[in-house]
Design an enzyme around this catalytic site. Structure first.
Site, PDB file in Angstrom:
ATOM      1  N   LYS A  92       0.878  -1.407   0.324  1.00  0.00           N
ATOM      2  CA  LYS A  92       0.215  -0.045   0.487  1.00  0.00           C
ATOM      3  C   LYS A  92       1.064   1.419   0.030  1.00  0.00           C
ATOM      4  CE  LYS A  92      -4.950   0.855   0.538  1.00  0.00           C
ATOM      5  NZ  LYS A  92      -5.248   0.584   0.270  1.00  0.00           N
ATOM      6  N   GLY A 192     -23.412   4.354   5.110  1.00  0.00           N
ATOM      7  CA  GLY A 192     -22.523   4.411   4.577  1.00  0.00           C
ATOM      8  C   GLY A 192     -23.046   4.054   3.121  1.00  0.00           C
ATOM      9  N   VAL A 193     -23.880   5.306   2.635  1.00  0.00           N
ATOM     10  CA  VAL A 193     -24.014   4.834   1.005  1.00  0.00           C
ATOM     11  C   VAL A 193     -23.637   5.504  -0.077  1.00  0.00           C
ATOM     12  CG1 VAL A 193     -26.495   3.817   1.889  1.00  0.00           C
ATOM     13  CG2 VAL A 193     -26.495   6.292   1.736  1.00  0.00           C
ATOM     14  N   GLY A 194     -22.247   5.409   0.401  1.00  0.00           N
ATOM     15  CA  GLY A 194     -21.191   5.559  -0.789  1.00  0.00           C
ATOM     16  C   GLY A 194     -21.149   4.832  -1.986  1.00  0.00           C
ATOM     17  N   VAL A 196     -19.407   2.242  -3.016  1.00  0.00           N
ATOM     18  CA  VAL A 196     -20.316   0.538  -2.761  1.00  0.00           C
ATOM     19  C   VAL A 196     -21.199   1.075  -1.974  1.00  0.00           C
ATOM     20  CG1 VAL A 196     -18.804  -1.588  -1.311  1.00  0.00           C
ATOM     21  CG2 VAL A 196     -17.918  -0.051  -2.304  1.00  0.00           C
TER      22      VAL A 196
HETATM   23  P1  NAD Z   1     -17.147   6.106  -0.334  1.00  0.00           P
HETATM   24  O1  NAD Z   1     -16.238   7.653   0.250  1.00  0.00           O
HETATM   25  O2  NAD Z   1     -18.085   6.552  -1.854  1.00  0.00           O
HETATM   26  O3  NAD Z   1     -18.608   6.139   0.780  1.00  0.00           O
HETATM   27  C1  NAD Z   1     -19.150   6.268   2.083  1.00  0.00           C
HETATM   28  C2  NAD Z   1     -19.498   6.436   3.218  1.00  0.00           C
HETATM   29  O4  NAD Z   1     -19.645   6.701   3.639  1.00  0.00           O
HETATM   30  C3  NAD Z   1     -19.531   8.390   1.976  1.00  0.00           C
HETATM   31  O5  NAD Z   1     -21.204   8.220   1.654  1.00  0.00           O
HETATM   32  C4  NAD Z   1     -19.689   8.804   3.289  1.00  0.00           C
HETATM   33  O6  NAD Z   1     -20.419   9.923   3.936  1.00  0.00           O
HETATM   34  C5  NAD Z   1     -20.318   7.920   4.681  1.00  0.00           C
HETATM   35  N1  NAD Z   1     -19.705   8.048   6.033  1.00  0.00           N
HETATM   36  C6  NAD Z   1     -18.547   8.319   6.513  1.00  0.00           C
HETATM   37  N2  NAD Z   1     -18.265   8.576   7.548  1.00  0.00           N
HETATM   38  C7  NAD Z   1     -19.818   7.643   8.288  1.00  0.00           C
HETATM   39  C8  NAD Z   1     -20.221   7.225   8.914  1.00  0.00           C
HETATM   40  N3  NAD Z   1     -19.764   7.991  10.528  1.00  0.00           N
HETATM   41  N4  NAD Z   1     -22.045   7.062   9.423  1.00  0.00           N
HETATM   42  C9  NAD Z   1     -22.500   6.857   7.515  1.00  0.00           C
HETATM   43  N5  NAD Z   1     -21.972   6.989   6.841  1.00  0.00           N
HETATM   44  C10 NAD Z   1     -20.186   7.958   7.386  1.00  0.00           C
HETATM   45  O7  NAD Z   1     -16.180   4.841  -0.524  1.00  0.00           O
HETATM   46  P2  NAD Z   1     -16.909   3.423  -0.499  1.00  0.00           P
HETATM   47  O8  NAD Z   1     -15.729   3.305  -2.275  1.00  0.00           O
HETATM   48  O9  NAD Z   1     -18.114   2.977  -1.767  1.00  0.00           O
HETATM   49  O10 NAD Z   1     -15.701   2.526   0.503  1.00  0.00           O
HETATM   50  C11 NAD Z   1     -17.147   2.366   1.426  1.00  0.00           C
HETATM   51  C12 NAD Z   1     -15.393   1.756   2.292  1.00  0.00           C
HETATM   52  O11 NAD Z   1     -15.266  -0.001   1.613  1.00  0.00           O
HETATM   53  C13 NAD Z   1     -14.035   1.806   2.678  1.00  0.00           C
HETATM   54  O12 NAD Z   1     -14.672   2.034   4.237  1.00  0.00           O
HETATM   55  C14 NAD Z   1     -13.252   1.330   2.010  1.00  0.00           C
HETATM   56  O13 NAD Z   1     -11.751   1.379   2.211  1.00  0.00           O
HETATM   57  C15 NAD Z   1     -13.835  -0.079   1.895  1.00  0.00           C
HETATM   58  N6  NAD Z   1     -13.292  -0.570   0.510  1.00  0.00           N
HETATM   59  C16 NAD Z   1     -14.278   0.362  -0.858  1.00  0.00           C
HETATM   60  C17 NAD Z   1     -13.329  -0.657  -2.393  1.00  0.00           C
HETATM   61  C18 NAD Z   1     -13.269   0.402  -3.288  1.00  0.00           C
HETATM   62  O14 NAD Z   1     -13.477  -0.144  -4.450  1.00  0.00           O
HETATM   63  N7  NAD Z   1     -14.550   1.326  -3.684  1.00  0.00           N
HETATM   64  C19 NAD Z   1     -12.666  -1.567  -1.603  1.00  0.00           C
HETATM   65  C20 NAD Z   1     -12.649  -2.189  -0.663  1.00  0.00           C
HETATM   66  C21 NAD Z   1     -13.515  -1.552   0.961  1.00  0.00           C
END
Ligand code: NAD
Length: 366
Positions: A92, A192-194, A196
């Site tokens: 990383k 967290g509805v980002g 993923v």
């Molecule tokens: P993202 O930034 O698109 O979504 C994260 C969401 O969580 C955001 O909408 C944010 O507002 C919300 N959030 C932050 N803190 C919060 C809280 N305390 N309570 C509620 N919501 C909160 O990120 P993502 O790409 O969707 O990834 C989500 C998780 O999955 C992360 O931990 C990331 O490390 C992990 N992940 C992502 C990937 C990938 O390829 N995207 C791969 C493996 C793991």
């Protein structure tokens, strides 16, 4: 003197003491005065193959915090690749800085040259604060990049694949707990509805689960709620809900001393990295409370599987087929943990370590 928190104790240790504790092969500090680049590349283990893991750009409060983050994240990548049956090691990188202000072509290309000098021992990809466009700049200096846009032969956005793997892990946990992997009618909270989380809610809605969602962003909550008929709950309320399954899909460390005893679910299965604040303490606490925890580094491996697929010639169908195997791997680990009387996180780690150990023997001769 005030008592130090666990993270502070860790950061008080010398750099070599930390590297030795996590057992890294190589840690490279990258510095360039002209571009202002300050980065750390951590190669944890390359027994199975080159160390693959994304680059995170973040405004760390201190350099010690950046080092701790890169050491922990790279070690997780070793486990993630090993448990997913990939021929990859764990690595990383972190760039210290504000991704909105400090990122530019020169800085990224200089960083690319540091990766180039590692001769393929480390392959980078996207992580927090980085985009596929940034990968294109790094690619101008080194071929050791994955997570490229589809137009460049890459796999594009990995989030739907990550969500699919998380969903597979969740279904496997349901099979273990309820004897059926159907999620129809189950109550599920998605924290967290980002990227993923959004795709995960879509899959759950299709299966007619009752979904509750929490996020910081009102607009995003409204969008997901109206699209998939999910019920919006408060950011803190999410820990107290009476649901069957809780899916942490925001940031890491949400299962901690303050939350672990509040959860009323039977299953935890989400995509966030490093969900357990303390792997040993909180992994054991969940085990004691009979909450089945689907290990994060196993069920969120879809992203890694997707970028791995790029290295051998990207094929989306193959990436999905390989991600689907997360279902059987999860069941295997949940059964192993039960048989051994250990936490599911520990069982997953042990299985990953076993694979690395046995492959090291396979590779001990030419
Ligand atoms: P993202 O930034 O698109 O979504 C994260 C969401 O969580 C955001 O909408 C944010 O507002 C919300 N959030 C932050 N803190 C919060 C809280 N305390 N309570 C509620 N919501 C909160 O990120 P993502 O790409 O969707 O990834 C989500 C998780 O999955 C992360 O931990 C990331 O490390 C992990 N992940 C992502 C990937 C990938 O390829 N995207 C791969 C493996 C793991």
């Amino acid at each position: 003197m005030a008592e130090l928190k666990e993270e502070e104790v860790q950061r008080e240790k010398s750099v070599f003491a930390q590297i030795s504790e996590y057992n890294h092969e190589k840690v490279v500090f990258c510095h360039d005065k002209d571009t202002g680049l300050k980065a750390i590349i951590a190669i944890h283990n390359t027994v199975l193959g080159p160390a693959l893991g994304g680059t995170r750009m973040w405004q760390y409060a201190s350099e010690a915090e950046a080092l701790e983050d890169v050491l922990k994240l790279s070690r997780s990548m070793t486990y993630k690749a090993a448990i997913s049956g990939l021929n990859l090691g764990g690595g990383k990188a972190v760039i210290i800085g504000d991704a909105k202000k400090d990122k530019n072509e020169a800085l990224l290309r200089k960083f690319g040259r540091f990766i180039k000098n590692l001769n393929g021992a480390y392959i980078t990809a996207e992580d927090v604060g980085m985009t596929t466009k940034d990968m294109e700049f790094i690619r101008m200096e080194t071929e050791h990049v994955s997570g490229l846009p589809e137009s460049m032969g890459g796999g594009g956005d990995p989030s739907p694949v990550v969500a699919y793997g998380t969903y597979m892990g969740m279904k496997a946990a349901a099979k273990k707990v309820y004897g059926s992997d159907s999620l129809e009618g189950r109550t599920i909270s998605v924290q967290g509805v980002g990227n993923v989380g959004g795709y995960l809610v879509e899959l759950l809605a299709k299966e007619k689960a009752h979904v509750y969602i929490a996020d910081i962003y009102e607009d995003r909550l409204k969008e997901v709620s109206s699209k998939y008929k999910a019920k919006i709950v408060g950011m803190d309320e999410v820990y107290d809900l009476n649901v069957d399954i809780h899916a942490p899909c925001a940031l890491g460390g949400t299962i901690n001393d303050d939350t672990v005893n509040r959860l009323k679910c039977q299953i935890i299965a989400g995509s966030a990295n490093n969900q357990l604040r303390d792997e040993d303490v909180h992994g054991a606490a969940l085990q004691e409370r009979d909450i089945v925890y689907a290990p994060d580094f196993l069920i969120n491996a879809g992203g890694l599987i997707n970028v791995y697929s790029e290295l051998v010639g990207y094929n989306r169908e193959r990436a999905y087929a390989q991600t689907e195997r997360i279902y059987s791997y999860t069941l295997e680990i949940l059964n192993l943990a039960e048989k051994e009387g250990i936490s599911t996180h520990l069982a997953a780690k042990q299985l990953a370590e076993k694979r690395i150990e046995s492959m090291a023997k396979v590779r001990s001769t030419f």
